[in-house]
Design an enzyme around this catalytic site. Sequence first.
Site, short mmCIF file in Angstrom:
data_model
loop_
_atom_site.label_atom_id
_atom_site.label_comp_id
_atom_site.label_asym_id
_atom_site.label_seq_id
_atom_site.Cartn_x
_atom_site.Cartn_y
_atom_site.Cartn_z
N GLU A 37 0.94 -1.21 -0.03
CA GLU A 37 0.10 -0.11 0.01
C GLU A 37 1.11 1.24 0.08
O GLU A 37 1.66 1.32 0.79
CB GLU A 37 -0.99 -0.01 1.30
CG GLU A 37 -1.73 1.35 1.06
CD GLU A 37 -2.85 1.45 2.30
OE1 GLU A 37 -2.54 0.62 3.43
OE2 GLU A 37 -3.45 2.25 2.49
N ARG A 263 6.29 -12.68 9.50
CA ARG A 263 6.46 -11.45 9.07
C ARG A 263 7.97 -11.21 9.69
O ARG A 263 8.34 -11.80 10.79
CB ARG A 263 5.72 -10.51 10.15
CG ARG A 263 5.55 -9.07 9.78
CD ARG A 263 4.51 -8.56 10.68
NE ARG A 263 3.38 -8.13 9.65
CZ ARG A 263 3.59 -7.04 8.80
NH1 ARG A 263 4.18 -6.15 9.21
NH2 ARG A 263 2.45 -6.97 8.26
N LYS A 273 4.38 0.38 9.83
CA LYS A 273 4.43 1.58 9.37
C LYS A 273 3.95 2.74 10.05
O LYS A 273 4.58 3.93 9.82
CB LYS A 273 3.35 1.53 7.83
CG LYS A 273 4.16 1.25 6.76
CD LYS A 273 3.14 0.94 5.70
CE LYS A 273 3.70 0.18 4.39
NZ LYS A 273 2.53 -0.06 3.68
P1 ATP Z 1 1.24 -2.37 8.29
O1 ATP Z 1 2.65 -2.19 9.00
O2 ATP Z 1 0.41 -1.40 8.32
O3 ATP Z 1 0.53 -3.72 8.54
P2 ATP Z 1 2.46 -3.65 5.76
O4 ATP Z 1 4.06 -3.37 6.25
O5 ATP Z 1 1.90 -4.69 6.11
O6 ATP Z 1 1.69 -2.38 6.69
P3 ATP Z 1 1.62 -3.41 3.14
O7 ATP Z 1 2.18 -2.45 2.07
O8 ATP Z 1 0.50 -3.89 3.31
O9 ATP Z 1 2.30 -2.89 4.49
O10 ATP Z 1 2.56 -4.44 2.88
C1 ATP Z 1 3.03 -5.04 1.39
C2 ATP Z 1 3.43 -6.44 1.47
O11 ATP Z 1 4.74 -6.55 2.16
C3 ATP Z 1 2.36 -7.33 2.11
O12 ATP Z 1 2.29 -8.46 1.17
C4 ATP Z 1 2.89 -7.78 3.41
O13 ATP Z 1 2.44 -9.13 3.76
C5 ATP Z 1 4.59 -7.64 3.15
N1 ATP Z 1 5.19 -7.20 4.19
C6 ATP Z 1 5.17 -6.15 5.21
N2 ATP Z 1 5.75 -6.10 6.22
C7 ATP Z 1 6.52 -7.28 6.28
C8 ATP Z 1 7.42 -7.96 7.03
N3 ATP Z 1 7.60 -7.29 8.17
N4 ATP Z 1 7.78 -9.27 6.62
C9 ATP Z 1 7.60 -9.81 5.68
N5 ATP Z 1 6.81 -9.31 4.90
C10 ATP Z 1 6.11 -7.94 4.94
MG MG Z 2 -0.43 -4.74 5.88
#
Ligand code: ATP
Ligand code: MG
Length: 561
Positions: A37, A263, A273
């Site tokens: 996003e 994650r 974020k």
């Molecule tokens: P928020 O922190 O608000 O949950 P987000 O980090 O999940 O946001 P997105 O833009 O939705 O942000 O993430 C894009 C992709 O990156 C998604 O497929 C998510 O699963 C992956 N992603 C985000 N953070 C991680 C992480 N810490 N480790 C692995 N994959 C991640």
């Molecule tokens: Mg997310």
Amino acid sequence: MTDPTPPAATDFIRDIIDEDLRTVRHAGRVATRFPPEPNGYIHIGHAKSVCLNFGLARQYGGTCNLRLDDTDPAGESMEFVESIIRDVRWLGFDWEDRLFYASDYFEKLFAFAVELIKKGDAYVCSLSPDEIREHRGSFTEPGRESPYRSRSVEENLDLFERMRAGEFADGAHVLRAKIDMAAPNIVMRDPILYRIKREPHYRTGAQWIIYPMYDFAHCLSDALEGITHSICTLEFENNRPLYDWIVERLIAANRPKQIEFARLSVSYTVLSKRRLIQLVQEGHVRGWDDPRMPTVSGMRRRGFSPEAIRSFCAEIGVAKNDNLVDMALLEHCVRDDLNERAPRAMCVLRPLKVVIDNYPEGQTEEFDCANHPQRPEMGTRKVPFSRVLYIEREDFMEEPPRKYNRLGPGREVRLRNAYVIKFASLVKDEKTGEVTELHCSYDPATRNAPPADGRKVQGVIHWVSAAHAVSAEVRLYDRLFTIEDPGSEEDFLQYLNPQSLEILPVCYAEPGLQNAEPGSAYQFERVGYFCADEKESQPGRPVFNRVVPLRDSWTKIAGKG
Ligand code: ATP
Ligand code: MG
């Protein structure tokens, strides 16, 4: 595109894909996507997802799309889109012509919602947000059905069209899936699919007054793009039945297989974020690309290479259990990479003047120095030597302990690549007592040769000729937080490391660094790995960021926790 990263070892995701290929599911195709996003810059956790999704496509001869999942206008912007595009490309991946935006599907998604209404699978609910929450129940109690659940298809269609047309206030109505208010999985209790939100979208402007919820848009976007393996993090495990429910009803033939993995969390930093935005907005760091940030832009500016980040992602692999990966592992990957490719140079961070009394005034000679001790193909450079030099303040002690392998009264040391010098006397500031200057003598017979009489010297130190030195600013970075897992603390700002940045405004570097190319990395011998700042380093006035120290020797800071 060359990819020096070793192929990742196999893991449970690759096992699933192997099995799908064996059974010719999805006609033997592998299509993945990275769906951020655009409401922030991507960070090391996203990099893991990028490496995984693009890596799978590359390994299986499939495709990986870059899709901006931009269905919530709040906080999304073109600046974030541009940063994501730049950062994914910089990490070494290519989506060819497959750059997509969920917002491009808004019209299709609306039509899908209409289709659900017509099938009797969705209804307009006019409970207030609070009432909807109260009706939802809990883990232990089933939910209660909305009184609007039995609206007719005609009434639902009429209200939904009028929601779109802007006839109602924000929050007056929502569109909900008609599933099961008693479902054990709360996600399935008539989830909201559309809401009224009068907020301009960075791409569609004021065109839309209703926006699809992430859960509705995300799974359908995957299906529309023909994604075969929809890889996401564990928090979406409970949403999988909803995604399947939606896609089954609308584009069943394209149902992707969702696979969840853990994650990534890294110690001494935060990856949410919301928290990264807070660090930037409240000025705790100097922007998204501050070299202390775990963002891809921050890591690039710090001097981490894409190769180092990719090898870190390969090293940690993918798993089903959340765990906190040690920051030291990332730094280790960075150090390994720089050790291979960073040319060596000399730079004195905290200068102390040394006069070689027996070296002729006005004379200069040059030493040929290897750019890399193990890689002769990286060549040599000439480094000038003269009567007045700078050495590192910490390489001299007036009363050294026995194990101190450097300069002190009565001691001799070798100047790296040059001569052996011997201490003669020192000059102190009368008021402060600080040593301001050393006087030494040099042994002309030791030009790149051991002392002829076989005597031992104390050690080897680096130096820079004062007359030729380039004045540089050096920024020493340390970890952003003082505790291992700041992300688990509500009041995480309390654990910011007050010493995460130390600026040394007057350092002296050898003349070859005068016009260091912004972004280029060096090993400053005995000191660490440094990178000319991509934004602020200028010809004649270089600014260097410390990437990592030579060894894993971060200053230990007593945490409050
Ligand atoms: P928020 O922190 O608000 O949950 P987000 O980090 O999940 O946001 P997105 O833009 O939705 O942000 O993430 C894009 C992709 O990156 C998604 O497929 C998510 O699963 C992956 N992603 C985000 N953070 C991680 C992480 N810490 N480790 C692995 N994959 C991640
Ligand atoms: Mg997310």
